[in-house]
Design a protein around this motif. Structure first.
Motif, PDB file in Angstrom:
ATOM      1  N   GLN A  44       6.170   1.514   1.110  1.00 41.20           N
ATOM      2  CA  GLN A  44       6.027   2.812   2.294  1.00 41.20           C
ATOM      3  C   GLN A  44       4.518   2.661   2.615  1.00 41.20           C
ATOM      4  O   GLN A  44       3.954   3.635   3.044  1.00 41.20           O
ATOM      5  CB  GLN A  44       6.212   4.240   1.684  1.00 41.20           C
ATOM      6  CG  GLN A  44       7.653   4.366   1.402  1.00 41.20           C
ATOM      7  CD  GLN A  44       8.067   6.071   1.262  1.00 41.20           C
ATOM      8  OE1 GLN A  44       7.096   6.885   1.487  1.00 41.20           O
ATOM      9  NE2 GLN A  44       9.262   6.486   0.857  1.00 41.20           N
ATOM     10  N   LYS A  69       2.201   8.575   2.874  1.00 41.17           N
ATOM     11  CA  LYS A  69       2.007   9.921   2.147  1.00 41.17           C
ATOM     12  C   LYS A  69       0.222  10.520   2.600  1.00 41.17           C
ATOM     13  O   LYS A  69       0.037  11.456   2.532  1.00 41.17           O
ATOM     14  CB  LYS A  69       2.226  10.118   0.702  1.00 41.17           C
ATOM     15  CG  LYS A  69       1.593   9.265  -0.355  1.00 41.17           C
ATOM     16  CD  LYS A  69       1.967   9.747  -1.625  1.00 41.17           C
ATOM     17  CE  LYS A  69       1.345   8.666  -2.563  1.00 41.17           C
ATOM     18  NZ  LYS A  69      -0.349   8.868  -2.513  1.00 41.17           N
ATOM     19  N   ASP A  70      -0.492   9.350   2.528  1.00 42.89           N
ATOM     20  CA  ASP A  70      -1.956   9.542   2.734  1.00 42.89           C
ATOM     21  C   ASP A  70      -2.379   9.689   4.094  1.00 42.89           C
ATOM     22  O   ASP A  70      -3.371  10.405   4.622  1.00 42.89           O
ATOM     23  CB  ASP A  70      -2.860   8.552   1.946  1.00 42.89           C
ATOM     24  CG  ASP A  70      -2.577   8.310   0.490  1.00 42.89           C
ATOM     25  OD1 ASP A  70      -2.073   9.516  -0.025  1.00 42.89           O
ATOM     26  OD2 ASP A  70      -2.846   7.418   0.092  1.00 42.89           O
ATOM     27  N   ALA A  77       4.442  15.844   2.676  1.00 44.66           N
ATOM     28  CA  ALA A  77       4.833  15.146   1.232  1.00 44.66           C
ATOM     29  C   ALA A  77       6.288  15.321   1.115  1.00 44.66           C
ATOM     30  O   ALA A  77       6.958  14.225   0.513  1.00 44.66           O
ATOM     31  CB  ALA A  77       4.136  15.614   0.234  1.00 44.66           C
ATOM     32  N   ALA A  78       6.908  16.561   1.275  1.00 48.20           N
ATOM     33  CA  ALA A  78       8.495  16.412   1.030  1.00 48.20           C
ATOM     34  C   ALA A  78       8.961  15.787   1.882  1.00 48.20           C
ATOM     35  O   ALA A  78      10.317  14.952   1.476  1.00 48.20           O
ATOM     36  CB  ALA A  78       8.611  17.867   0.853  1.00 48.20           C
ATOM     37  N   VAL A  80       8.321  12.781   3.301  1.00 44.79           N
ATOM     38  CA  VAL A  80       8.447  11.261   3.321  1.00 44.79           C
ATOM     39  C   VAL A  80       8.584  11.005   1.891  1.00 44.79           C
ATOM     40  O   VAL A  80       8.961   9.712   1.780  1.00 44.79           O
ATOM     41  CB  VAL A  80       6.940  10.974   3.565  1.00 44.79           C
ATOM     42  CG1 VAL A  80       6.531  11.115   5.140  1.00 44.79           C
ATOM     43  CG2 VAL A  80       5.770  11.501   2.643  1.00 44.79           C
ATOM     44  N   GLN A  81       8.758  11.931   0.977  1.00 45.75           N
ATOM     45  CA  GLN A  81       9.419  11.433  -0.206  1.00 45.75           C
ATOM     46  C   GLN A  81      10.784  11.113  -0.174  1.00 45.75           C
ATOM     47  O   GLN A  81      11.731  11.485   0.353  1.00 45.75           O
ATOM     48  CB  GLN A  81       9.492  12.695  -1.265  1.00 45.75           C
ATOM     49  CG  GLN A  81       9.782  12.427  -2.733  1.00 45.75           C
ATOM     50  CD  GLN A  81       9.442  13.736  -3.648  1.00 45.75           C
ATOM     51  OE1 GLN A  81       9.301  14.799  -3.186  1.00 45.75           O
ATOM     52  NE2 GLN A  81       9.690  13.359  -5.050  1.00 45.75           N
ATOM     53  N   ASP A  82      11.105   9.817  -1.050  1.00 49.78           N
ATOM     54  CA  ASP A  82      12.284   9.105  -0.854  1.00 49.78           C
ATOM     55  C   ASP A  82      12.780   8.817   0.318  1.00 49.78           C
ATOM     56  O   ASP A  82      14.102   8.926   0.864  1.00 49.78           O
ATOM     57  CB  ASP A  82      13.357   9.811  -1.430  1.00 49.78           C
ATOM     58  CG  ASP A  82      13.023  10.093  -3.130  1.00 49.78           C
ATOM     59  OD1 ASP A  82      12.624   8.990  -3.791  1.00 49.78           O
ATOM     60  OD2 ASP A  82      13.426  11.086  -3.715  1.00 49.78           O
ATOM     61  N   LEU A  83      11.930   8.329   1.399  1.00 51.92           N
ATOM     62  CA  LEU A  83      11.999   8.252   2.760  1.00 51.92           C
ATOM     63  C   LEU A  83      13.249   7.081   3.067  1.00 51.92           C
ATOM     64  O   LEU A  83      14.088   7.245   4.052  1.00 51.92           O
ATOM     65  CB  LEU A  83      10.834   7.788   3.636  1.00 51.92           C
ATOM     66  CG  LEU A  83      10.879   7.825   4.881  1.00 51.92           C
ATOM     67  CD1 LEU A  83      11.208   8.975   5.653  1.00 51.92           C
ATOM     68  CD2 LEU A  83       9.485   7.319   5.634  1.00 51.92           C
ATOM     69  N   ASP A  84      12.980   5.899   2.235  1.00 53.00           N
ATOM     70  CA  ASP A  84      14.317   5.011   2.240  1.00 53.00           C
ATOM     71  C   ASP A  84      15.244   5.238   2.063  1.00 53.00           C
ATOM     72  O   ASP A  84      16.438   4.945   2.911  1.00 53.00           O
ATOM     73  CB  ASP A  84      13.942   3.851   1.413  1.00 53.00           C
ATOM     74  CG  ASP A  84      14.596   2.523   1.711  1.00 53.00           C
ATOM     75  OD1 ASP A  84      14.686   2.130   2.821  1.00 53.00           O
ATOM     76  OD2 ASP A  84      14.897   2.000   0.634  1.00 53.00           O
ATOM     77  N   LYS A  86      16.702   8.381   2.904  1.00 46.90           N
ATOM     78  CA  LYS A  86      17.001   9.409   3.817  1.00 46.90           C
ATOM     79  C   LYS A  86      17.427   8.839   5.236  1.00 46.90           C
ATOM     80  O   LYS A  86      17.989   9.296   5.972  1.00 46.90           O
ATOM     81  CB  LYS A  86      15.927  10.240   4.043  1.00 46.90           C
ATOM     82  CG  LYS A  86      15.496  11.319   2.961  1.00 46.90           C
ATOM     83  CD  LYS A  86      14.474  12.255   3.339  1.00 46.90           C
ATOM     84  CE  LYS A  86      14.082  13.011   1.970  1.00 46.90           C
ATOM     85  NZ  LYS A  86      12.695  13.688   2.232  1.00 46.90           N
TER      86      LYS A  86
END
Length: 749
Positions: A44, A69-70, A77-78, A80-84, A86
């Motif tokens: 990511q 995330k940065d 944050a929520a 892009v978490q586990d973006l792959d 989604k």
């Protein structure tokens, strides 16, 4: 619509080539109303970036080489978490909205070239925050759609509703034809932009690669035709070594030539919604605005939904219309098939229902070409002109069906028959011969209104560095000639189905004929064997009758009365006649059983021998004229019998003339020799010529001329066994001529 203008001839030129080669999938830049980030799906980490709106990022340190995330604000944050996990394998997904300070951005993600593409599009504070706010408009559209009876009704409703939802100045529904020219079939607008309703735009306005992008990505927005593109950096992805494919991007930058095309049209913003049928591009809902404007994400989603509903409605209505047309034509076809089945011969069956034959394809005329016959129905070219069309069809690649609504453009010289055959639908009804069923349509002169002169071409700037599109979109009219009304798909299908039926009938008839021929051959062999056996066995009894009758008269004649003596003479004459008939029958049956023994035959010598055998030393009073006769290969014994029968007939039927004459001659055409025997005798009526060569067929009473009626049947059988043919010509009391043609070479059986 893109930047390119077309020529009416469709000839590739500078503008077409330039736009077809433009890399519109990988423009290397985006529109400035947001940011695009290319992420490694595993780490990511941002590999490439184009930042048009910096308020989308958390800080000014840049994005490349940093984890996503940065790069985004902590509130993301929520998202892009586990973006792959989604992002689906195909298509894009909305990840919601992200607020950064005073700005709001829509987050949309998709996959491309093994990378994740994250787009942040800036939202206005006045646009709807969810699809629910727009849905009431969509619901009203769906309610109204239930009352739409035609594609035109559906298109008008779609144009009205999309403009109501978007607030743009003009919305058009644009339908492609088979050549990818587009016609505006519905429009809704205010007075800020001119009307383009019913105008046609050339195919090159939307090049092939642009049409493919419309098919892959159903919606495209250009918010400002004067925007400055934001480059993607670096140009090549560090991991893949390739530029990023933006086919499914919502921020993809477009061709600068297209932006100029928009400005020339007087539209600073545009949006296109694709209409698909069976996965292929059917048309577009094309929206324009005089000023630059941003159409909100959820409004675009609603428009995309409307586009999908309209696509389904178009497919359903076209399918229903096609099914109705097919049903009507199937009824016509059923009547034709019934007529062909009843007639046995397909040509006779088709001619029994000429109205149905024309109605099957909506033609004005038709022609049935089978073998050497040509039958015309309705308004058609002449037989000679139809033969020319058949020759043209036969010279090209043999196809089962040929369809043209511009025969003059396909076949040289066809402009001469434009009034009957500007359109042609032809089906081949034989794999071996040039046999066709052809339908014709006359020329229909049409006037087409174009959105600008399609002959105007794109131009290079003075430096020769880039193309400039056409500037005029004023209505320009073109008169189309030498074309018929196009053939509909259902009509072509009906013609194809009829061809299948005709071929089936022809094959079935051929099989039946082959079976019948096989049976006839077997029966003929049995009959020949029977006649040979009977005639052979009857010869002895008749000879005995003659012999014993003559002995009875010799030894017992003194005791017989005059009446008994006359009875004995009648018995002898009848027995001799019956014996001659049996001999002739035996000879006839032997002609079918004996093998040919071909040799080179001197016909003059053979004729002279036959003549001397018939006349003896005394030639009588007949005047003979015998030309030099070419030699041929043949069976000498059989051909001797041919000459014997023909010369006997000539002598017999001319003997009552004051000056009987017999002429014998021949003609040589290189492949075969035709011999003839001509006399000035009693002749015959040509109405009965078909009976001459049949067994026991006589055109004169037996009391007038002796004979058994088998001689000419023998002539015909012998000649045909040599691969030739026999025929006759005559006039009653004006003489007769008998011909027989033989090939110069005969194959040994």
């Amino acid at each position: 619509m893109s930047s390119v203008a077309a020529t009416t001839t469709g000839t590739p030129d500078l503008d077409i080539i330039g736009c077809e080669q433009e890399p519109i999938r990988i423009p290397g830049s985006i529109q400035p109303q947001g940011a695009l980030l290319v992420l490694d799906p595993v780490s990511q980490v941002v590999m490439q970036a184009a930042i048009g709106d910096r308020s989308a990022l958390a800080d000014d340190r840049g994005a490349i080489g940093r984890p996503i995330k940065d790069v985004l604000t902590p509130g993301a944050a929520a998202v892009v978490q586990d973006l792959d996990a989604k992002v689906p394998p195909a298509g894009s997904v909305s990840l919601g909205a992200l607020r950064t300070g005073a700005t709001l951005h829509h987050l949309v993600a998709h996959r491309s070239g093994g990378m994740l593409i994250l787009e942040l599009e800036r939202a206005s504070e006045t646009e709807p925050r969810s699809f629910d706010e727009v849905y009431p408009h969509v619901r009203d559209f769906l309610d109204d759609l239930q009352h739409a009876n035609s594609i035109e009704d559906v298109a008008s409703l779609a144009a009205r509703e999309v403009r109501r939802i978007t607030g743009l100045d003009r919305t058009m529904v644009y339908q492609f034809d088979e050549a990818w020219n587009g016609t505006v079939i519905a429009e809704d607008r205010n007075d800020r932009l001119p009307s383009y309703l019913d105008l046609r735009f050339p195919a090159s306005d939307i090049p092939a690669q642009a049409r493919e992008l419309y098919r892959l990505n159903r919606l495209r927005l250009i918010a400002d035709a004067t925007y400055t593109p934001v480059p993607i950096e670096p140009v090549l992805n560090p991991k893949t070594g390739a530029p990023v494919d933006l086919s499914h991007s919502i921020l993809r930058s477009v061709s600068p030539v297209h932006l100029e095309y928009m400005r020339n049209m007087g539209t600073m913003a545009s949006m296109s919604i694709s209409l698909l049928r069976d996965g292929q591009l059917w048309g577009l809902i094309s929206c324009h605005n005089r000023d630059a404007t941003q159409v909100g994400y959820h409004i675009r989603t609603a428009c995309d939904f409307i586009g999908q509903v309209v696509s389904m409605q178009i497919a359903a209505k076209e399918s229903a219309a096609l099914a109705q047309k097919r049903s009507a034509l199937q009824t016509v076809q059923s009547r034709l098939l019934a007529q062909m089945a009843a007639a046995g011969n397909f040509v006779t069956g088709l001619l029994a229902g000429t109205d149905d034959l024309l109605a099957l394809t909506g033609a004005a005329g038709a022609a049935i070409v089978s073998g050497d016959t040509c039958t015309l129905v309705g308004e058609t070219p002449s037989e000679g002109e139809v033969s020319g069309i058949v020759d043209w069809l036969a010279q090209g690649d043999r196809r089962d069906i040929v369809v043209s609504d511009s025969l003059a453009g396909d076949m040289p010289g066809a402009e001469r028959i434009k009034d009957q055959a500007s359109g042609l639908l032809a089906i081949s009804i034989s794999q071996l011969h040039d046999s066709y069923l052809l339908w014709f349509r006359p020329e229909v002169i049409r006037t087409i209104s174009w959105g600008g002169d399609p002959r105007k071409r794109a131009e290079l700037d003075p430096q020769g560095l880039r193309l400039h599109p056409r500037k005029s979109f004023e209505s320009w009219q073109e008169t189309v000639r030498l074309k018929s009304r196009p053939w509909e798909a259902a009509e072509v299908e009906a013609a194809t189905a009829l061809r299948t039926a005709i071929v089936d009938i022809v094959l079935r008839n051929a099989e039946e004929r082959a079976e019948l021929t096989e049976r006839l051959v077997s029966i003929n062999k049995e009959l020949e064997a029977f006649s040979y056996s009977v005639s052979h066995d009857l010869r002895a009894p008749f000879r005995h009758i003659v012999g014993y009758a003559q002995l009875l008269k010799k030894y017992e004649g003194d005791r017989l009365t005059e009446r008994g003596d006359r009875y004995i003479d009648t018995i002898v004459e009848s027995a001799i006649s019956a014996g001659t008939l049996v001999d002739d029958l035996l000879s006839y049956s032997q002609m079918g059983r004996a093998s040919l023994r071909p040799i080179r035959i001197d016909m003059n010598m053979l004729v002279d021998e036959v003549k001397r055998a018939l006349l003896g030393e005394e030639e009588g009073r007949t005047d003979w004229t015998i030309a030099k006769l070419p030699s041929v290969m043949g069976d000498a014994t059989m051909l001797r019998l041919v000459w014997q029968n023909l010369l006997e007939n000539a002598l017999k039927f001319s003997r009552e003339r004051d000056e009987p004459t017999i002429e014998i001659g021949a003609t040589d055409d290189g492949n075969q020799v035709t011999y003839f025997v001509r006399d000035n005798g009693t002749g015959f009526d040509m109405a009965y010529v078909g009976k001459l060569f049949g067994v026991f067929q006589r055109l004169h009473r037996v009391e007038e001329f002796e004979g058994t009626g088998i001689g000419l049947a023998n002539v015909k059988r012998i000649v045909e066994r040599h691969g030739g043919q026999a025929w006759a010509e005559g006039t009653l009391n004006g003489g007769a001529t008998f011909f027989f043609a033989l090939p110069k070479e005969v194959e040994v059986e």
